[in-house]
Design a protein around this motif. Sequence first.
Motif, PDB file in Angstrom:
ATOM      1  N   LEU A 114     -60.460  84.936  12.173  1.00 56.02           N
ATOM      2  CA  LEU A 114     -61.427  84.631  13.221  1.00 56.02           C
ATOM      3  C   LEU A 114     -62.844  84.905  12.721  1.00 56.02           C
ATOM      4  CD1 LEU A 114     -59.716  86.075  16.423  1.00 56.02           C
ATOM      5  CD2 LEU A 114     -59.518  83.810  15.417  1.00 56.02           C
ATOM      6  N   GLY A 115     -63.637  83.887  12.634  1.00 54.33           N
ATOM      7  CA  GLY A 115     -65.039  84.045  12.249  1.00 54.33           C
ATOM      8  C   GLY A 115     -65.909  84.241  13.471  1.00 54.33           C
ATOM      9  N   GLY A 116     -67.048  84.866  13.284  1.00 48.37           N
ATOM     10  CA  GLY A 116     -68.010  85.006  14.377  1.00 48.37           C
ATOM     11  C   GLY A 116     -67.747  86.145  15.340  1.00 48.37           C
ATOM     12  N   LEU A 117     -66.738  86.996  15.037  1.00 51.90           N
ATOM     13  CA  LEU A 117     -66.523  88.178  15.878  1.00 51.90           C
ATOM     14  C   LEU A 117     -67.750  89.073  15.799  1.00 51.90           C
ATOM     15  CD1 LEU A 117     -62.865  89.238  14.955  1.00 51.90           C
ATOM     16  CD2 LEU A 117     -63.594  87.926  16.943  1.00 51.90           C
ATOM     17  N   ARG A 118     -68.132  89.651  16.940  1.00 49.50           N
ATOM     18  CA  ARG A 118     -69.294  90.549  16.939  1.00 49.50           C
ATOM     19  C   ARG A 118     -68.956  91.842  17.645  1.00 49.50           C
ATOM     20  NH1 ARG A 118     -72.658  86.603  19.735  1.00 49.50           N
ATOM     21  NH2 ARG A 118     -73.497  88.354  20.916  1.00 49.50           N
ATOM     22  N   ARG A 119     -69.326  92.962  17.009  1.00 51.60           N
ATOM     23  CA  ARG A 119     -69.225  94.260  17.679  1.00 51.60           C
ATOM     24  C   ARG A 119     -70.409  94.389  18.633  1.00 51.60           C
ATOM     25  NH1 ARG A 119     -65.726  97.881  14.771  1.00 51.60           N
ATOM     26  NH2 ARG A 119     -65.220  97.108  12.684  1.00 51.60           N
ATOM     27  N   LEU A 120     -70.165  95.015  19.784  1.00 50.01           N
ATOM     28  CA  LEU A 120     -71.190  95.084  20.820  1.00 50.01           C
ATOM     29  C   LEU A 120     -71.333  96.504  21.346  1.00 50.01           C
ATOM     30  CD1 LEU A 120     -69.879  92.017  22.891  1.00 50.01           C
ATOM     31  CD2 LEU A 120     -71.736  91.957  21.228  1.00 50.01           C
ATOM     32  N   ASN A 121     -72.590  96.953  21.505  1.00 48.92           N
ATOM     33  CA  ASN A 121     -72.831  98.169  22.281  1.00 48.92           C
ATOM     34  C   ASN A 121     -73.091  97.750  23.736  1.00 48.92           C
ATOM     35  OD1 ASN A 121     -75.436  97.110  22.260  1.00 48.92           O
ATOM     36  ND2 ASN A 121     -76.235  98.620  20.809  1.00 48.92           N
ATOM     37  N   LEU A 122     -73.365  98.715  24.616  1.00 48.68           N
ATOM     38  CA  LEU A 122     -73.499  98.374  26.033  1.00 48.68           C
ATOM     39  C   LEU A 122     -74.625  97.372  26.299  1.00 48.68           C
ATOM     40  CD1 LEU A 122     -72.544  98.633  28.922  1.00 48.68           C
ATOM     41  CD2 LEU A 122     -73.907 100.720  29.154  1.00 48.68           C
ATOM     42  N   PRO A 123     -75.833  97.540  25.715  1.00 47.37           N
ATOM     43  CA  PRO A 123     -76.879  96.524  25.955  1.00 47.37           C
ATOM     44  C   PRO A 123     -76.450  95.125  25.494  1.00 47.37           C
ATOM     45  CG  PRO A 123     -77.858  98.516  25.051  1.00 47.37           C
ATOM     46  CD  PRO A 123     -76.370  98.699  24.966  1.00 47.37           C
ATOM     47  N   ALA A 124     -75.744  95.060  24.357  1.00 45.31           N
ATOM     48  CA  ALA A 124     -75.287  93.754  23.857  1.00 45.31           C
ATOM     49  C   ALA A 124     -74.194  93.178  24.757  1.00 45.31           C
ATOM     50  CB  ALA A 124     -74.780  93.897  22.429  1.00 45.31           C
ATOM     51  N   LEU A 125     -73.318  94.045  25.272  1.00 42.51           N
ATOM     52  CA  LEU A 125     -72.307  93.594  26.240  1.00 42.51           C
ATOM     53  C   LEU A 125     -72.982  92.963  27.455  1.00 42.51           C
ATOM     54  CD1 LEU A 125     -69.748  96.578  26.269  1.00 42.51           C
ATOM     55  CD2 LEU A 125     -69.182  94.198  25.776  1.00 42.51           C
ATOM     56  N   ARG A 126     -74.049  93.632  27.912  1.00 39.26           N
ATOM     57  CA  ARG A 126     -74.700  93.166  29.151  1.00 39.26           C
ATOM     58  C   ARG A 126     -75.545  91.915  28.929  1.00 39.26           C
ATOM     59  NH1 ARG A 126     -75.834  98.879  32.270  1.00 39.26           N
ATOM     60  NH2 ARG A 126     -73.717  99.002  33.134  1.00 39.26           N
ATOM     61  N   GLU A 127     -75.875  91.617  27.687  1.00 36.97           N
ATOM     62  CA  GLU A 127     -76.526  90.328  27.424  1.00 36.97           C
ATOM     63  C   GLU A 127     -75.553  89.185  27.695  1.00 36.97           C
ATOM     64  OE1 GLU A 127     -78.382  89.836  23.617  1.00 36.97           O
ATOM     65  OE2 GLU A 127     -79.395  91.778  23.742  1.00 36.97           O
TER      66      GLU A 127
END
Length: 398
Positions: A114-127
């Motif tokens: 799977l390409g394009g997976l991104r790890r997210l913190n809370l601000p990134a989740l809320r985007e």
Amino acid sequence: MTDVTIIGGGIVGLATALQIKQQQPALSVIVLEKEARVAAHQTGHNSGVIHSGLYYKPGSLKATNCIEGYRMLLAFCDRENVPYDLCGKIVVATKPEEVGQLDTLFERGQQNGLGGLRRLNLPALREIEPHVNGVAGIFVPQTGIIDYTEVCEAYARVFQALGGEIHYSEKVEQLTPGLSLSVVVTNKTRYETKLVVNCAGLYSDKIAQLTQREPIGLQIVPFRGEYFKIKPDKQYLVKNLIYPVPDPNFPFLGVHFTRMIHGGVEAGPNAVLAFRREGYKKSDVNLKEFFETLAWPGFQKVAAKYWQMGLGEMYRSFSKSAFTKALQELIPEVQEDDLIEGGAGVRAQACDRTGGLLDDFSIIETERAVNVCNAPSPAATSSLSIGKTVAEKVLKRF
């Protein structure tokens, strides 16, 4: 006399029929479906998610079939004008202790290509999902939404255009394997066939047992998954798909939020023992089937191991406030009044005699039959790939 008789007009049965007919047009292939339409049970009651292959152990049948099936499904839908939306999803760790499992999922996704997976913190989740709450997450761009009943109707249409036949309202009552032919007797007629392909879903174990003398060693245990719908004025809380980190010890993904391809948002499902194999309501009871489940040694071991989790799921089934509380871990703003009762599906979960809940696809071959005995999620996404795998096993016989 027919070359191949497929039992079950759900998505796996139809995909298998289509793959056989495309690869060997000269073979006579019929599908026997006990209902008056395709996709009447597991397929037509699922949440309509196109799975990416994130969760599955690299190299497993689930992983390889999901990834290949994903590509095949999208190509088919493009050709046949079946609508879908690759909207992406987030998987959210709501507690610090879930971050390790989230990291494992991320690594699995990468190993599965799977390409394009991104790890997210809370601000990134809320985007991505402004109303979500959590400590970390993953964005999975490949995930999408679709109507699998429409997919099945398209499979059926193409299969029939190739000369295949679908016989509706025909329930298999007897199956007698012979040296060169098998006899399949339905409530309407009698068929002689060279090979049976069992894609009977919730009754796949029953059909498989008819194809051989010795015990098959597994039994289908039906788990009902119940959904709520979010009221229209609160659907802004969910943009696309929001999933929790799944419990690695249990073969379900936990309650989540799913935007539907034809509009609306579903929340769920839970996972409770159904009191009959096609038990879509709490009041649906078949005492014979229920006692068969309770008497199965494998289920007894599962119940002994997971009784606390099972009681929690059952409590949520009867308590809307408890269900709401589980959803609030992902979206705190969701209130009990925002939920209206939705539908339910029943998952055919194969359980072996030792208490193992089969996590992978299971195909059992006999002299005159190919039995698909465990095809849980992501079987719908994987259907054309599973169908290709089964078709290869079938075509070796001809």
